[in-house]
Scaffold this active site. Structure first.
Site, mmCIF file in Angstrom:
data_model
loop_
_atom_site.group_PDB
_atom_site.id
_atom_site.type_symbol
_atom_site.label_atom_id
_atom_site.label_comp_id
_atom_site.label_asym_id
_atom_site.label_seq_id
_atom_site.Cartn_x
_atom_site.Cartn_y
_atom_site.Cartn_z
ATOM 1 N N ASP A 1 -93.088 8.280 38.913
ATOM 2 C CA ASP A 1 -92.888 6.983 39.567
ATOM 3 C C ASP A 1 -91.996 7.138 40.797
ATOM 4 O O ASP A 1 -91.835 8.233 41.353
ATOM 5 C CB ASP A 1 -92.338 5.979 38.535
ATOM 6 N N ASP B 1 -93.666 -5.905 34.681
ATOM 7 C CA ASP B 1 -92.520 -5.019 34.461
ATOM 8 C C ASP B 1 -91.829 -5.343 33.144
ATOM 9 O O ASP B 1 -90.935 -4.614 32.717
ATOM 10 C CB ASP B 1 -91.511 -5.167 35.613
ATOM 11 N N ASN C 1 -93.944 -4.309 46.497
ATOM 12 C CA ASN C 1 -92.818 -4.975 45.854
ATOM 13 C C ASN C 1 -92.183 -6.133 46.608
ATOM 14 O O ASN C 1 -91.063 -6.520 46.290
ATOM 15 C CB ASN C 1 -91.727 -3.942 45.540
ATOM 16 N N TRP D 1 -100.416 2.197 42.869
ATOM 17 C CA TRP D 1 -100.260 1.620 44.212
ATOM 18 C C TRP D 1 -99.430 0.344 44.082
ATOM 19 O O TRP D 1 -99.929 -0.693 43.681
ATOM 20 C CB TRP D 1 -101.641 1.319 44.786
ATOM 21 N N ASP D 2 -98.161 0.455 44.451
ATOM 22 C CA ASP D 2 -97.230 -0.656 44.227
ATOM 23 C C ASP D 2 -97.065 -1.491 45.494
ATOM 24 O O ASP D 2 -97.432 -1.065 46.603
ATOM 25 C CB ASP D 2 -95.876 -0.071 43.784
ATOM 26 N N TRP E 1 -91.783 -12.953 38.251
ATOM 27 C CA TRP E 1 -91.606 -11.535 37.958
ATOM 28 C C TRP E 1 -91.213 -11.388 36.486
ATOM 29 O O TRP E 1 -90.369 -12.105 35.974
ATOM 30 C CB TRP E 1 -90.518 -10.939 38.871
ATOM 31 N N ARG F 1 -85.775 -6.415 48.428
ATOM 32 C CA ARG F 1 -85.591 -5.092 47.836
ATOM 33 C C ARG F 1 -85.342 -4.053 48.939
ATOM 34 O O ARG F 1 -85.874 -2.948 48.904
ATOM 35 C CB ARG F 1 -86.795 -4.689 46.986
HETATM 36 C C1 GLA Z 1 -91.989 -1.873 40.671
HETATM 37 C C2 GLA Z 1 -92.976 -1.522 39.581
HETATM 38 C C3 GLA Z 1 -92.305 -0.658 38.548
HETATM 39 C C4 GLA Z 1 -91.747 0.588 39.194
HETATM 40 C C5 GLA Z 1 -90.812 0.205 40.321
HETATM 41 C C6 GLA Z 1 -90.377 1.431 41.103
HETATM 42 O O1 GLA Z 1 -91.027 -2.741 40.219
HETATM 43 O O2 GLA Z 1 -93.509 -2.675 39.004
HETATM 44 O O3 GLA Z 1 -93.217 -0.319 37.526
HETATM 45 O O4 GLA Z 1 -92.810 1.359 39.670
HETATM 46 O O5 GLA Z 1 -91.411 -0.705 41.225
HETATM 47 O O6 GLA Z 1 -89.532 1.110 42.121
#
Ligand code: GLA
Length: 726
Positions: A361, A543, A475, A472-473, A196, A438
């Site tokens: 976001d 990020d 995580n 579209w995330d 990451w 998370r």
């Molecule tokens: C991830 C994405 C970030 C942001 C956060 C929001 O970490 O990579 O750019 O959108 O989630 O929780």
């Protein structure tokens, strides 16, 4: 002809006529099996040379132990080939070891679709020729149809396998990779590893007399290993030398193995993994596709082949060729702490500066004011946005901005209405603790009703037409990979089923809403792979938005992925990931090397920085078609030099943009000459100040990059030179 068959020698020749040839042959083995072997893989051969390619194994009828030496085109486990194999099939009696014997072939113009899978495509039948080679196991009736498509103009070979169970017993495809390659000679390998905020760092290493394994078992391609591998001649570098690039069009768990055997033969196998697919009589299973390219012009040559192919024949929809909007994203500006007024203050400034898209976001839905809750509850929080998404979108549209929205559809928070209604919708193992990352769990994308729920929910959001862009995330990765809906004997195939389910959702939504620009994200660049690119033409790269770190991350990412896929934002200083302070100019010049955006509070910038941003907006608008659609070349490596450089060139070399970065300053520095590539060395070029340069001098001697001439003798400096042919 890109693919020919010599019936008397039983040899197939696959070639793009320029960069590669592959010779496959049917060889009779003791026991009477016509096996399929790879006799040659290398530079393009004239047709006449094909019959002179070496013989396969066994060299004589009395030769034993040939299975461990034969260069099988699709090696299988369980029959004395002790190297990595591409395929392992468990029969109903518990034994393993199909004998895949040649049973026929067809050669035809065009390229087949891979049902339910992302793949490179063609726009006209004449763009490709396909060889389908059917291998059959006489005992079980298993057929493996090896599909090889030569995309001549793109100098690429796409490989996939279609399994068909023509027998009467259930078989388990324990391993079903997309392809194998057999090479002789000296090779090194290069891959992209990461973490990451530190994605896609190139690493090059010798190939040991052992098996090198590149793998993700996370349920996503992952930050750690990209589904890509290059084999390089030891003398190859960025500019010259022989390189094979292997790229898997798949976004889930995968495997690539490279083995050098004791006789120095190198074998590579690649594909999805784990598989464990139960194939019932009459059923088919398609592997994803692996794309191979070969270059004699080093890593840049390989990358440019991938860039051209992926930008033009993997990305789809109207956004494939559209210039990407210059955006502002509120994440690092506000995190969860925003209301409409705060957002509009940023948006107002963005509009005034000439930006084009506002991306809202995380934190706009449910009761999400931190990352503890609400994933799955995709209804707007009217405390934050009293007029709802439509009301907010109207205000943005009135400012002349498009509206983008963040979603993390594959996830579910334990503290959500969705989880309270459907506690079994997440991946989990009965009786086991549900491990959170998370504070969230993963929706079971293998289940059609969950796929349908997502299709309906997101269609509901997009249906009003207010939303122009989706980020579209995704995580987190798999822990307890179990599904409440799968039979125990199918559970091991969950990794595959998850991804097929996700692809179904993405296929449906992107086809239904072609004008929405989708951007993929996974905790930054944790799923930056060709599979996602087929649905979403751009990906949030990392990020980590620190300018210095980003030079390396974007450099590594460009090994496979076109600039039009690489999103790059300017963020605030001190940088939120590494605490470093760099100038607005430096950050902007780095972000210019991607789909540029801002991820800071535009409303609170100093007048000096706003003046720089104004200039950057002009620069982006002036050069972005060259950047997004031109040819990209890496020039000076940030991992080995304190000076990094890259360039963009128009197809016809009439225009070049050169970007040079001083990552850290040096006292009494050396003279820095950056040799410009992809330039007409017979022509003259002029920069924006009216200075004329000879293309030949820029190419063979280089451009002298003078840092510090304006009194700026500091770390993190950058120079941008724009050249036009005169
Ligand atoms: C991830 C994405 C970030 C942001 C956060 C929001 O970490 O990579 O750019 O959108 O989630 O929780």
């Amino acid at each position: 002809m890109p693919i020919t068959y010599d019936a008397s020698a039983r040899r197939f020749h696959l070639t793009d006529g320029k960069t590669f040839s592959r010779v496959l042959a049917v060889i009779d083995e003791p026991g009477g099996n016509p096996g399929l072997q790879e006799l040659y893989l290398g530079a393009a051969l004239p047709e006449a040379a094909v019959s002179c390619a070496p013989q396969g194994f066994p060299p004589s009828a009395s030769f034993d132990g040939y299975h461990q030496l034969a260069p099988y085109a699709y090696p299988t486990a369980g029959r004395g080939d002790f190297r990595p194999t591409a395929c392992a099939v468990r029969e109903s009696d518990g034994t393993c070891g199909p004998v895949l014997a040649y049973a026929g072939h067809t050669i035809y113009p065009g390229k087949p679709l891979l049902p339910g899978l992302p793949a490179v495509y063609i726009e006209a039948e004449a763009e490709a020729t396909t060889l389908e080679l059917t291998l059959r196991d006489a005992k079980t009736g298993l057929e493996a149809v090896l599909c090889y498509t030569v995309l001549e103009a793109f100098h690429a070979l796409a490989c996939s396998v279609r399994f068909h169970n023509s027998g009467t017993q259930a078989l388990v495809l324990e391993k079903a990779l997309s392809c194998a390659m057999n090479l002789t000679g000296e090779w090194e390998l290069m891959h992209l590893y990461g973490a990451w905020s530190r994605e896609r760092q190139p690493e090059r290493t010798a190939i040991p007399h052992a098996t090198f394994t590149l793998r993700s078992n996370r349920g996503a391609s992952g930050h750690e290993h990209n589904p890509f591998l290059a084999l390089l001649a030891p003398t190859a570098d960025e500019r010259q030398g022989e390189v094979w690039g292997v790229s898997l069009v798949w976004s889930g768990s995968f495997l690539m193995e490279v083995n050098k055997d004791v006789r120095d033969h190198v074998r590579l196998v690649a594909g999805l993994d784990p598989c464990h697919w139960r194939l019932l009589p009459g059923e088919d299973f398609h592997t994803p596709e692996t794309v191979l390219v070969r270059s004699d012009a080093g890593l840049n040559g390989m990358s440019q082949r991938f860039h051209a192919l992926y930008r033009r024949r993997l990305c789809r929809g109207p956004w494939r060729d559209r210039i990407r909007p210059l955006l502002v994203n509120n994440w690092e500006a506000t995190y969860f702490d925003f209301n409409e007024e705060k957002l509009l203050s940023i948006a107002g400034k963005a509009a005034e500066l000439g930006l084009e898209l506002f991306v809202l976001d995380d934190g706009w839905f449910g009761k999400r004011n931190n990352d503890n809750c609400s994933l799955g509850d995709w209804t707007v929080n009217t405390d934050k946005l009293p007029g709802g998404l439509e009301g907010f979108a109207e205000k943005l549209h009135a400012l002349g901005l498009r509206f983008g929205l963040w979603l993390e559809p594959e996830m579910i928070s334990p503290d959500s209405e969705l989880y309270r209604a459907h506690p079994d919708w997440c991946l989990h193992a009965p009786g086991r603790y549900r491990t959170q990352q998370r504070n969230q769990l993963i929706l079971d994308m293998s289940r059609p009703e969950i796929q349908d729920y997502l299709i309906d929910t997101i269609s509901g959001l997009l249906g009003s037409g207010a939303i122009d862009y989706i980020k579209w995330d995704m995580n987190r990765n798999f822990d307890e990979a179990g599904s409440a809906a799968l039979a125990p004997e199918d559970m091991k195939s969950l990794h595959v089923r998850y991804m097929l389910g996700l692809y179904r959702v993405l296929e449906t939504l992107t086809a239904r809403f072609p004008d929405v620009l989708f951007e993929s994200c996974s905790g930054g660049g944790g799923r930056f792979d060709p599979g996602m690119l087929a649905y979403m033409p751009q990906t949030w790269t990392s990020d980590d938005t620190d300018g210095v770190e980003r030079v390396g991350i974007q450099w590594g990412t460009s090994t496979v992925y076109p600039v039009s896929a690489i999103s790059a934002h300017v963020s605030a200083v001190p940088n939120h990931q590494v605490g470093r302070v760099t100038t607005m100019k430096f950050r902007g010049d780095v972000a210019l090397g991607g789909n540029m955006g801002y991820e800071l509070n535009l409303a609170t910038q100093t007048p000096e920085d706003l003046a720089v941003i104004r200039q950057q907006v002009d620069t982006v608008k002036r050069f972005r078609s060259l950047i997004q659609q031109g040819r990209f070349t890496r020039l000076r490596d940030p991992f080995t030099s304190r000076i990094a450089a890259w360039q963009f060139a128009a197809e016809d070399q009439a225009e070049i943009l050169l970007c040079v970065f001083q990552l850290h300053a040096s006292p009494n520095p050396e003279d820095i000459y950056i040799r410009v590539e992809d330039i007409d060395d017979q022509a003259l070029y002029m920069d924006d100040a009216g200075v004329t340069y000879a293309g030949g001098v820029l190419k063979h001697q280089g451009w002298r990059a003078c840092f510090g001439e304006n009194g700026h003798r500091e770390d993190h400096d950058s120079l941008v030179l724009h050249l036009r042919r005169v």
